[in-house]
Design a protein around this motif. Structure first.
Motif, mmCIF file in Angstrom:
data_model
loop_
_atom_site.group_PDB
_atom_site.id
_atom_site.type_symbol
_atom_site.label_atom_id
_atom_site.label_comp_id
_atom_site.label_asym_id
_atom_site.label_seq_id
_atom_site.Cartn_x
_atom_site.Cartn_y
_atom_site.Cartn_z
ATOM 1 N N PRO A 102 -60.025 -3.166 26.165
ATOM 2 C CA PRO A 102 -59.112 -2.685 27.211
ATOM 3 C C PRO A 102 -58.233 -1.541 26.705
ATOM 4 O O PRO A 102 -57.594 -1.654 25.666
ATOM 5 C CB PRO A 102 -58.264 -3.916 27.547
ATOM 6 C CG PRO A 102 -59.040 -5.082 27.045
ATOM 7 C CD PRO A 102 -59.794 -4.586 25.850
ATOM 8 N N SER A 103 -58.201 -0.465 27.453
ATOM 9 C CA SER A 103 -57.398 0.693 27.040
ATOM 10 C C SER A 103 -55.901 0.401 27.114
ATOM 11 O O SER A 103 -55.109 1.114 26.502
ATOM 12 C CB SER A 103 -57.731 1.903 27.910
ATOM 13 O OG SER A 103 -57.491 1.603 29.283
ATOM 14 N N ILE B 189 -61.355 -7.612 31.585
ATOM 15 C CA ILE B 189 -61.439 -7.965 30.167
ATOM 16 C C ILE B 189 -60.094 -8.457 29.656
ATOM 17 O O ILE B 189 -60.001 -9.395 28.865
ATOM 18 C CB ILE B 189 -61.908 -6.753 29.335
ATOM 19 C CG1 ILE B 189 -63.332 -6.357 29.748
ATOM 20 C CG2 ILE B 189 -61.871 -7.071 27.851
ATOM 21 C CD1 ILE B 189 -64.360 -7.450 29.537
ATOM 22 N N LEU B 190 -59.003 -7.829 30.124
ATOM 23 C CA LEU B 190 -57.676 -8.238 29.690
ATOM 24 C C LEU B 190 -57.394 -9.675 30.086
ATOM 25 O O LEU B 190 -56.862 -10.461 29.304
ATOM 26 C CB LEU B 190 -56.615 -7.297 30.293
ATOM 27 C CG LEU B 190 -55.164 -7.610 29.899
ATOM 28 C CD1 LEU B 190 -54.996 -7.547 28.384
ATOM 29 C CD2 LEU B 190 -54.212 -6.654 30.582
ATOM 30 N N SER C 168 -61.488 -2.955 32.796
ATOM 31 C CA SER C 168 -60.466 -3.160 31.769
ATOM 32 C C SER C 168 -59.543 -4.310 32.134
ATOM 33 O O SER C 168 -59.174 -5.135 31.294
ATOM 34 C CB SER C 168 -59.657 -1.874 31.574
ATOM 35 O OG SER C 168 -60.481 -0.851 31.094
ATOM 36 N N THR C 169 -59.167 -4.360 33.413
ATOM 37 C CA THR C 169 -58.289 -5.446 33.860
ATOM 38 C C THR C 169 -58.970 -6.793 33.711
ATOM 39 O O THR C 169 -58.357 -7.784 33.274
ATOM 40 C CB THR C 169 -57.890 -5.226 35.334
ATOM 41 O OG1 THR C 169 -57.305 -3.930 35.460
ATOM 42 C CG2 THR C 169 -56.895 -6.276 35.786
#
Length: 478
Positions: A22-23, A151-152, A148-149
């Motif tokens: 996640p960035s 994965i977070l 990304s969300t």
């Protein structure tokens, strides 16, 4: 995690976390240490990592990351430790900022990297650099925020599960000192072993030698140095690295790091103070009780169950024998030496190989057709079980006439069980009810016989072996 304004360290290493990194991690301005090594992360290294101004330690090794290394990481002026080894990265390695101080040890076993000569990679071609940068320029806008969300959220759930699981881990797992996976140079290995002095030699294997070593931080380790002149040594090293990067189990010898240089290829492993099971079986100074032997068999079977069924890709050890089982200070058994190991593709039960296991332990189909499968490991385990209980090697001279260890044990059941088991074992079990002892010994030997059936389809599955042995252990403890 996004609300943790003063987060200083994130260590999610040695799990099986998959997906993209996640960035949002790049927003943790107070972060000085980030360790995501030994997972299954894919995709690119987030550009947002360049915003971690105070980052001192970054370890993304042993994942499946691809793409280029962001040049923007040159802005991390406090970064003093970097490890991107064992990924699929490609393109130019940045050379400015903290990268001035890094060496090839930070970029081992990747895709097609290029850059400065001290990185151990070829120089870059100008057009390759432009093409790589252009590809990354487009990709950084394509990476979906929704992924990304997701994965977070997964990371948060895994973090909770980690704390729950940590409370229930066995003591021998918790006290392992090998949570740090730092890089070790060839020079440090020379110092650790007194220049590979013979007095530190603790074993000689198929492709090299093993030395006891003392690292600069006081950690005692076993250093497996490959003989690069020996045919197959490099493939053995690559096979061990490929397997050890993806596995983690209390009954497998842990790898601390590797050393790959023009002078040497070495694996730095957890040191096992009690040596090999083979040493304990055949030394006149030791005699293992039934309970100790069954406990070790459970340890070995548990390790094989994990390799065969505990992860996405099946790992077949291919060389299960007492010499490849090491004992720690608590006499807990650990399976070692993955130099012949094979990773089976998903939904594939067997593969072909030209490598040869050890005579006496290799399954019949392994030697005749080169077929490697989980049942081959089960066969080797069965032969080793019979050896452990009888204290007779399958290559003992008494079996030179055509009768095998398995046949010798098989004809002795059920009437002459006590004639095939280790005589020293019976002498230390004199206080037990002999009828009950004989019954338990027969149950143990029957497991070995069922595992070592000549036909692969007739053998037990290792996941059925573990509960049977645990049931016997409970009876021994009563």
């Amino acid at each position: 995690m996004g609300k943790l304004n003063v987060l200083q360290m994130v260590d999610l290493s040695w799990n099986q976390i998959r997906g993209s990194i996640p960035s949002i991690i790049g927003t943790f301005q107070s972060l000085n240490r980030l360790d995501l090594s030994n997972n299954i992360f894919v995709g690119h290294i987030p550009q947002s990592f360049s915003d971690l101004k105070g980052l001192e330690y970054l370890d993304l090794s042993y994942n499946r990351l691809s793409g280029t290394i962001p040049k923007s990481l040159e802005k991390l002026r406090y970064l003093n430790y970097l490890n991107f080894s064992f990924n699929k990265l490609s393109g130019e390695i940045p050379s400015g900022g903290p990268f001035v101080n890094f060496t090839d040890q930070s970029f081992l076993e990747n895709g097609v990297l290029c850059g400065r000569s001290n990185f151990g990679v070829p120089p870059c071609k100008a057009h390759s650099k432009r093409k790589s940068n252009m590809a990354f320029h487009w990709l950084k806008y394509i990476l979906p925020a929704i992924a990304s969300t997701t994965i977070l959220l997964g990371l948060i759930l895994l973090w909770k599960q980690y704390h729950k699981r940590k409370a229930s881990l066995p003591s021998s797992y918790e006290k392992s000192p090998l949570t740090e996976h730092k890089m070790v140079s060839y020079q440090e290995l020379r110092l650790a072993t007194n220049d590979f002095c013979g007095s530190n030699l603790i074993g000689v294997g198929s492709f090299g030698s093993v030395y006891k070593g003392l690292l600069s931080d006081g950690t005692v380790v076993a250093i497996k140095v490959l003989n690069l002149q020996m045919e197959g040594a490099s493939k053995s090293f690559d096979a061990e690295c490929k397997v050890l990067r993806t596995i983690r189990h209390r009954n497998l010898v842990k790898v601390i790091t590797t050393c790959s240089s023009p002078e040497v290829r070495a694996l730095v492993l957890q040191y096992m103070s009690n040596g090999s099971l083979e040493k304990w079986l055949y030394s006149h100074n030791y005699c293992l009780s039934i309970l100790q032997r069954v406990s070790m068999l459970i340890d070995i079977a548990s390790a094989l169950e994990y390799l065969h069924h505990g992860q996405e890709e099946t790992v077949v050890h291919c060389d299960v024998k007492p010499g490849n089982v090491l004992l720690d200070e608590d006499m807990v058994a650990h399976v070692a030496d993955f130099g012949l190991a094979k990773i089976l593709a998903k939904n594939k039960d067997a593969t072909q190989t030209r490598t040869i296991g050890t005579v006496g332990y290799a399954a019949p189909e392994y030697g005749s057709t080169g077929t490697v499968s989980r049942s081959g490991d089960v066969y080797s385990f069965g032969i080793m079980l019979l050896e452990i209980m009888a204290r007779k090697k399958p290559t003992d001279e008494m079996f030179a006439g055509g009768v095998t260890l398995r046949q010798w044990v098989n004809v002795s059941i059920p009437d002459n069980v006590l004639e095939v088991v280790d005589a020293d074992l019976l002498s230390i079990e004199e206080g037990r009810d002999m009828y009950a002892t004989e019954s338990m010994l027969m149950s143990i030997l029957e497991i070995g016989l069922r595992c070592s059936e000549v036909a692969a389809e007739d053998r037990m599955d290792i996941k059925d072996v573990v509960p049977k042995l645990k049931k016997i252990k409970l009876a021994l403890q009563e």
